[in-house]
Design a protein around this motif. Structure first.
Motif, PDB file in Angstrom:
ATOM      1  N   LEU A 152       0.814  -1.216   0.000  1.00 14.95           N
ATOM      2  CA  LEU A 152       0.000   0.000   0.000  1.00 14.95           C
ATOM      3  C   LEU A 152       0.851   1.271   0.000  1.00 14.95           C
ATOM      4  CD1 LEU A 152      -2.777  -1.056   2.570  1.00 14.95           C
ATOM      5  CD2 LEU A 152      -2.970  -0.919   0.080  1.00 14.95           C
ATOM      6  N   ALA A 153       1.775   1.395   0.966  1.00 12.04           N
ATOM      7  CA  ALA A 153       2.576   2.613   1.064  1.00 12.04           C
ATOM      8  C   ALA A 153       3.546   2.704  -0.102  1.00 12.04           C
ATOM      9  CB  ALA A 153       3.348   2.638   2.386  1.00 12.04           C
ATOM     10  N   PRO A 154       3.531   3.813  -0.864  1.00 15.64           N
ATOM     11  CA  PRO A 154       4.490   3.982  -1.974  1.00 15.64           C
ATOM     12  C   PRO A 154       5.920   3.962  -1.447  1.00 15.64           C
ATOM     13  CG  PRO A 154       2.730   5.611  -2.092  1.00 15.64           C
ATOM     14  CD  PRO A 154       2.633   4.973  -0.735  1.00 15.64           C
ATOM     15  N   THR A 155       6.674   2.996  -1.859  1.00 17.88           N
ATOM     16  CA  THR A 155       8.062   2.847  -1.396  1.00 17.88           C
ATOM     17  C   THR A 155       8.973   2.552  -2.579  1.00 17.88           C
ATOM     18  OG1 THR A 155       7.383   0.596  -0.774  1.00 17.88           O
ATOM     19  CG2 THR A 155       7.614   2.200   1.012  1.00 17.88           C
ATOM     20  N   ALA A 156       8.880   1.336  -3.103  1.00 21.27           N
ATOM     21  CA  ALA A 156       9.692   1.009  -4.286  1.00 21.27           C
ATOM     22  C   ALA A 156       9.320   1.894  -5.470  1.00 21.27           C
ATOM     23  CB  ALA A 156       9.510  -0.464  -4.647  1.00 21.27           C
ATOM     24  N   SER A 157       8.028   2.213  -5.597  1.00 21.19           N
ATOM     25  CA  SER A 157       7.591   3.024  -6.740  1.00 21.19           C
ATOM     26  C   SER A 157       8.110   4.456  -6.647  1.00 21.19           C
ATOM     27  CB  SER A 157       6.058   3.030  -6.834  1.00 21.19           C
ATOM     28  OG  SER A 157       5.467   3.557  -5.657  1.00 21.19           O
ATOM     29  N   THR A 158       8.153   5.020  -5.436  1.00 16.93           N
ATOM     30  CA  THR A 158       8.676   6.381  -5.305  1.00 16.93           C
ATOM     31  C   THR A 158      10.185   6.400  -5.516  1.00 16.93           C
ATOM     32  OG1 THR A 158       8.641   6.052  -2.890  1.00 16.93           O
ATOM     33  CG2 THR A 158       6.838   7.324  -3.853  1.00 16.93           C
ATOM     34  N   THR A 159      10.873   5.327  -5.092  1.00 14.06           N
ATOM     35  CA  THR A 159      12.314   5.234  -5.348  1.00 14.06           C
ATOM     36  C   THR A 159      12.579   5.172  -6.846  1.00 14.06           C
ATOM     37  OG1 THR A 159      12.701   4.100  -3.250  1.00 14.06           O
ATOM     38  CG2 THR A 159      14.399   3.879  -4.939  1.00 14.06           C
ATOM     39  N   ALA A 160      11.799   4.350  -7.556  1.00 14.83           N
ATOM     40  CA  ALA A 160      11.972   4.239  -9.008  1.00 14.83           C
ATOM     41  C   ALA A 160      11.694   5.579  -9.689  1.00 14.83           C
ATOM     42  CB  ALA A 160      11.030   3.161  -9.557  1.00 14.83           C
ATOM     43  N   THR A 161      10.679   6.290  -9.204  1.00 16.59           N
ATOM     44  CA  THR A 161      10.341   7.606  -9.778  1.00 16.59           C
ATOM     45  C   THR A 161      11.491   8.583  -9.583  1.00 16.59           C
ATOM     46  OG1 THR A 161       8.015   7.210  -9.232  1.00 16.59           O
ATOM     47  CG2 THR A 161       8.641   9.468  -9.781  1.00 16.59           C
ATOM     48  N   LEU A 162      12.046   8.588  -8.386  1.00 17.29           N
ATOM     49  CA  LEU A 162      13.158   9.497  -8.082  1.00 17.29           C
ATOM     50  C   LEU A 162      14.365   9.190  -8.953  1.00 17.29           C
ATOM     51  CD1 LEU A 162      14.292  11.746  -6.281  1.00 17.29           C
ATOM     52  CD2 LEU A 162      14.973   9.992  -4.643  1.00 17.29           C
ATOM     53  N   VAL A 163      14.687   7.925  -9.103  1.00 11.97           N
ATOM     54  CA  VAL A 163      15.853   7.532  -9.905  1.00 11.97           C
ATOM     55  C   VAL A 163      15.640   7.899 -11.366  1.00 11.97           C
ATOM     56  CG1 VAL A 163      17.162   5.548 -10.766  1.00 11.97           C
ATOM     57  CG2 VAL A 163      16.599   5.718  -8.336  1.00 11.97           C
ATOM     58  N   LEU A 164      14.437   7.667 -11.890  1.00 15.28           N
ATOM     59  CA  LEU A 164      14.178   8.006 -13.285  1.00 15.28           C
ATOM     60  C   LEU A 164      14.214   9.524 -13.483  1.00 15.28           C
ATOM     61  CD1 LEU A 164      13.682   6.726 -15.987  1.00 15.28           C
ATOM     62  CD2 LEU A 164      11.229   6.745 -15.535  1.00 15.28           C
ATOM     63  N   GLY A 165      13.758  10.269 -12.484  1.00 16.29           N
ATOM     64  CA  GLY A 165      13.865  11.728 -12.559  1.00 16.29           C
ATOM     65  C   GLY A 165      15.309  12.181 -12.583  1.00 16.29           C
ATOM     66  N   ASP A 166      16.152  11.526 -11.779  1.00 20.02           N
ATOM     67  CA  ASP A 166      17.584  11.845 -11.792  1.00 20.02           C
ATOM     68  C   ASP A 166      18.206  11.493 -13.139  1.00 20.02           C
ATOM     69  OD1 ASP A 166      17.605  12.842  -9.222  1.00 20.02           O
ATOM     70  OD2 ASP A 166      18.334  10.995  -8.298  1.00 20.02           O
TER      71      ASP A 166
END
Length: 323
Positions: A152-166
Motif C-alpha cells: 500500500l505505502a508507496p516505497t519502491a515506486s517512489t524510489t523508481a520515480t526518483l531515480v528516473l527523474g535523476d
C-alpha cells in the motif's frame, strides 16, 4: 515473544527497491529520448506536478532539474485547479507524475493543458492509463511490488520515480554541456559557488591597505610600513607604481642569517626581485594552492600592467570560505 528481526526487514526493503531500480534499465526506450528532446527544445519551463508521495518526489525532481540547467518548478495539482494553472504558459512542458495514471487532481487539468497546446510528459506505472495515453512521452515507473508488506505505502515506486527523474536530469545536463561553473551560478551560497564564482579581486585588500615603499627606503622605513599594514611584507615599487620586488619577514631573517650588515642599506638592496604574484582574475583556490606550495601567508595581486593592485592574505581566504 521473540524479538523482531529489524535487520531482515531492512534488507528486504533494500532488495525490493534495488530490484525496482534495476528494472528501470530494461524499460528505458525511445520515450525517454523523446522526453529529453522535448525538454531540450522547450523555450519555457518544466512544470512538475503530482499528488501525495508523487508530489514530494516531484518537488525533488523539479529542484534537481532547476539546479542542473533545466528551468523547472513544482505546481500542486489541487492548487492548479484553483488558480495556479495561471502559472503555466503555452511555452512550458508539464511533467505529470501519478503511479496509477488516474489521479483525479491531475486528470482534471488535462483538458485545459491540451486546449492550450501544452505538451505533457507522464511518469506512471500503467502505460495504458489515461495520463500515459495523452502524453507526448511516457516514462514507465512500474514496480513488481512495493516494499510495504501491505503493498500500500508507496516505497519502491517512489524510489523508481526518483531515480528516473535523476536519469532525466543528468541526461539533460550532459546534453547541454553543463559545467561546474554553470552549477555554481545556481548555488552561489554553497562551497562550490564560493570556489568557482569568487575571484581574487573580490576579496583582496586594495588602496592604502597595500604596503608600498620605494627602493631607496631604509630598512627601518620598510619595517615600519610592514608593521603598520600587518601583512608581514611590503611591496617595493618605482614612481610609476611598477612592482620591483617585495620584502618579507622571511627575507629579514635570511638577511640576518647571512650576516649582511643592516646599516646603511636600502630596501632595494635586500628585496626579492622575483616575487611570486597572482592576477586579479585568478580564483581564490589558485591563490590558496600557491600559498600552500610556497609556504607563505600573503600574495601580491597584480593587474595586466604588472602593477600591484592588491594584497591577499590567508585570512581573507578563510573568511571567504575557500579554505
Amino acid at each position: 515473544m521473540p524479538a523482531f528481526d529489524f535487520i531482515a526487514s531492512g534488507l528486504r526493503t533494500i532488495r525490493i527497491e534495488s530490484d525496482a531500480v534495476n528494472a528501470l534499465s530494461q524499460r528505458l526506450d525511445s520515450d525517454f529520448t523523446q522526453a529529453c528532446d522535448l525538454i531540450l527544445n522547450c523555450s519555457g519551463r518544466i512544470i512538475v506536478t503530482g499528488m501525495g508521495k508523487s508530489g514530494h518526489i516531484g518537488k525533488k525532481i523539479a529542484a534537481t532539474l532547476a539546479s542542473t540547467g533545466t528551468p523547472a518548478f513544482f505546481v500542486h495539482p489541487g492548487e492548479a485547479s484553483h488558480g495556479d494553472l495561471g502559472m503555466i504558459t503555452k511555452q512550458d512542458i508539464v511533467l505529470a507524475i501519478s503511479y496509477s495514471g488516474t489521479s483525479n487532481e491531475i486528470l482534471t487539468l488535462l483538458p485545459m493543458l491540451k486546449r492550450s497546446g501544452i505538451k505533457i510528459i507522464s511518469m506512471t506505472g500503467n502505460p495504458s492509463s489515461t495520463l500515459a495515453e495523452v502524453a507526448e512521452a511516457h516514462l514507465n515507473i512500474a514496480v513488481e511490488t512495493e516494499a510495504c508488506p501491505l503493498d500500500l505505502a508507496p516505497t519502491a515506486s517512489t524510489t523508481a520515480t526518483l531515480v528516473l527523474g535523476d536519469a532525466l536530469a543528468i541526461a539533460l545536463l550532459e546534453a547541454r554541456g553543463f559545467t561546474e561553473e554553470d552549477f555554481a551560478f545556481s548555488h552561489p551560497g554553497g562551497a562550490l559557488g564560493r570556489k568557482l564564482l569568487l575571484r581574487v579581486v573580490d576579496i583582496m585588500h586594495t588602496g592604502d591597505s597595500i604596503p608600498r615603499v620605494s627602493p631607496t627606503a631604509s630598512l627601518n622605513q620598510a619595517l615600519l610600513t610592514m608593521s603598520e599594514k600587518g601583512f608581514g611584507m611590503t611591496t617595493v615599487v618605482d614612481d610609476k607604481n611598477q612592482l620591483l620586488g617585495i620584502f618579507t619577514d622571511g627575507d629579514l631573517r635570511r638577511t640576518v642569517d647571512k650576516g649582511i650588515s643592516l646599516t646603511g642599506v636600502t630596501i632595494g638592496d635586500l628585496m626579492n626581485r622575483t616575487p611570486k604574484t597572482i592576477g586579479i582574475k585568478a580564483l581564490p583556490a589558485e591563490a590558496l594552492k600557491m600559498m600552500e606550495d610556497l609556504k607563505i601567508t600573503a600574495l601580491v595581486v597584480r593587474d595586466e600592467q604588472a602593477c600591484p593592485v592588491g594584497v591577499l592574505h590567508m585570512h581573507d581566504l578563510l573568511r571567504a570560505g575557500v579554505v
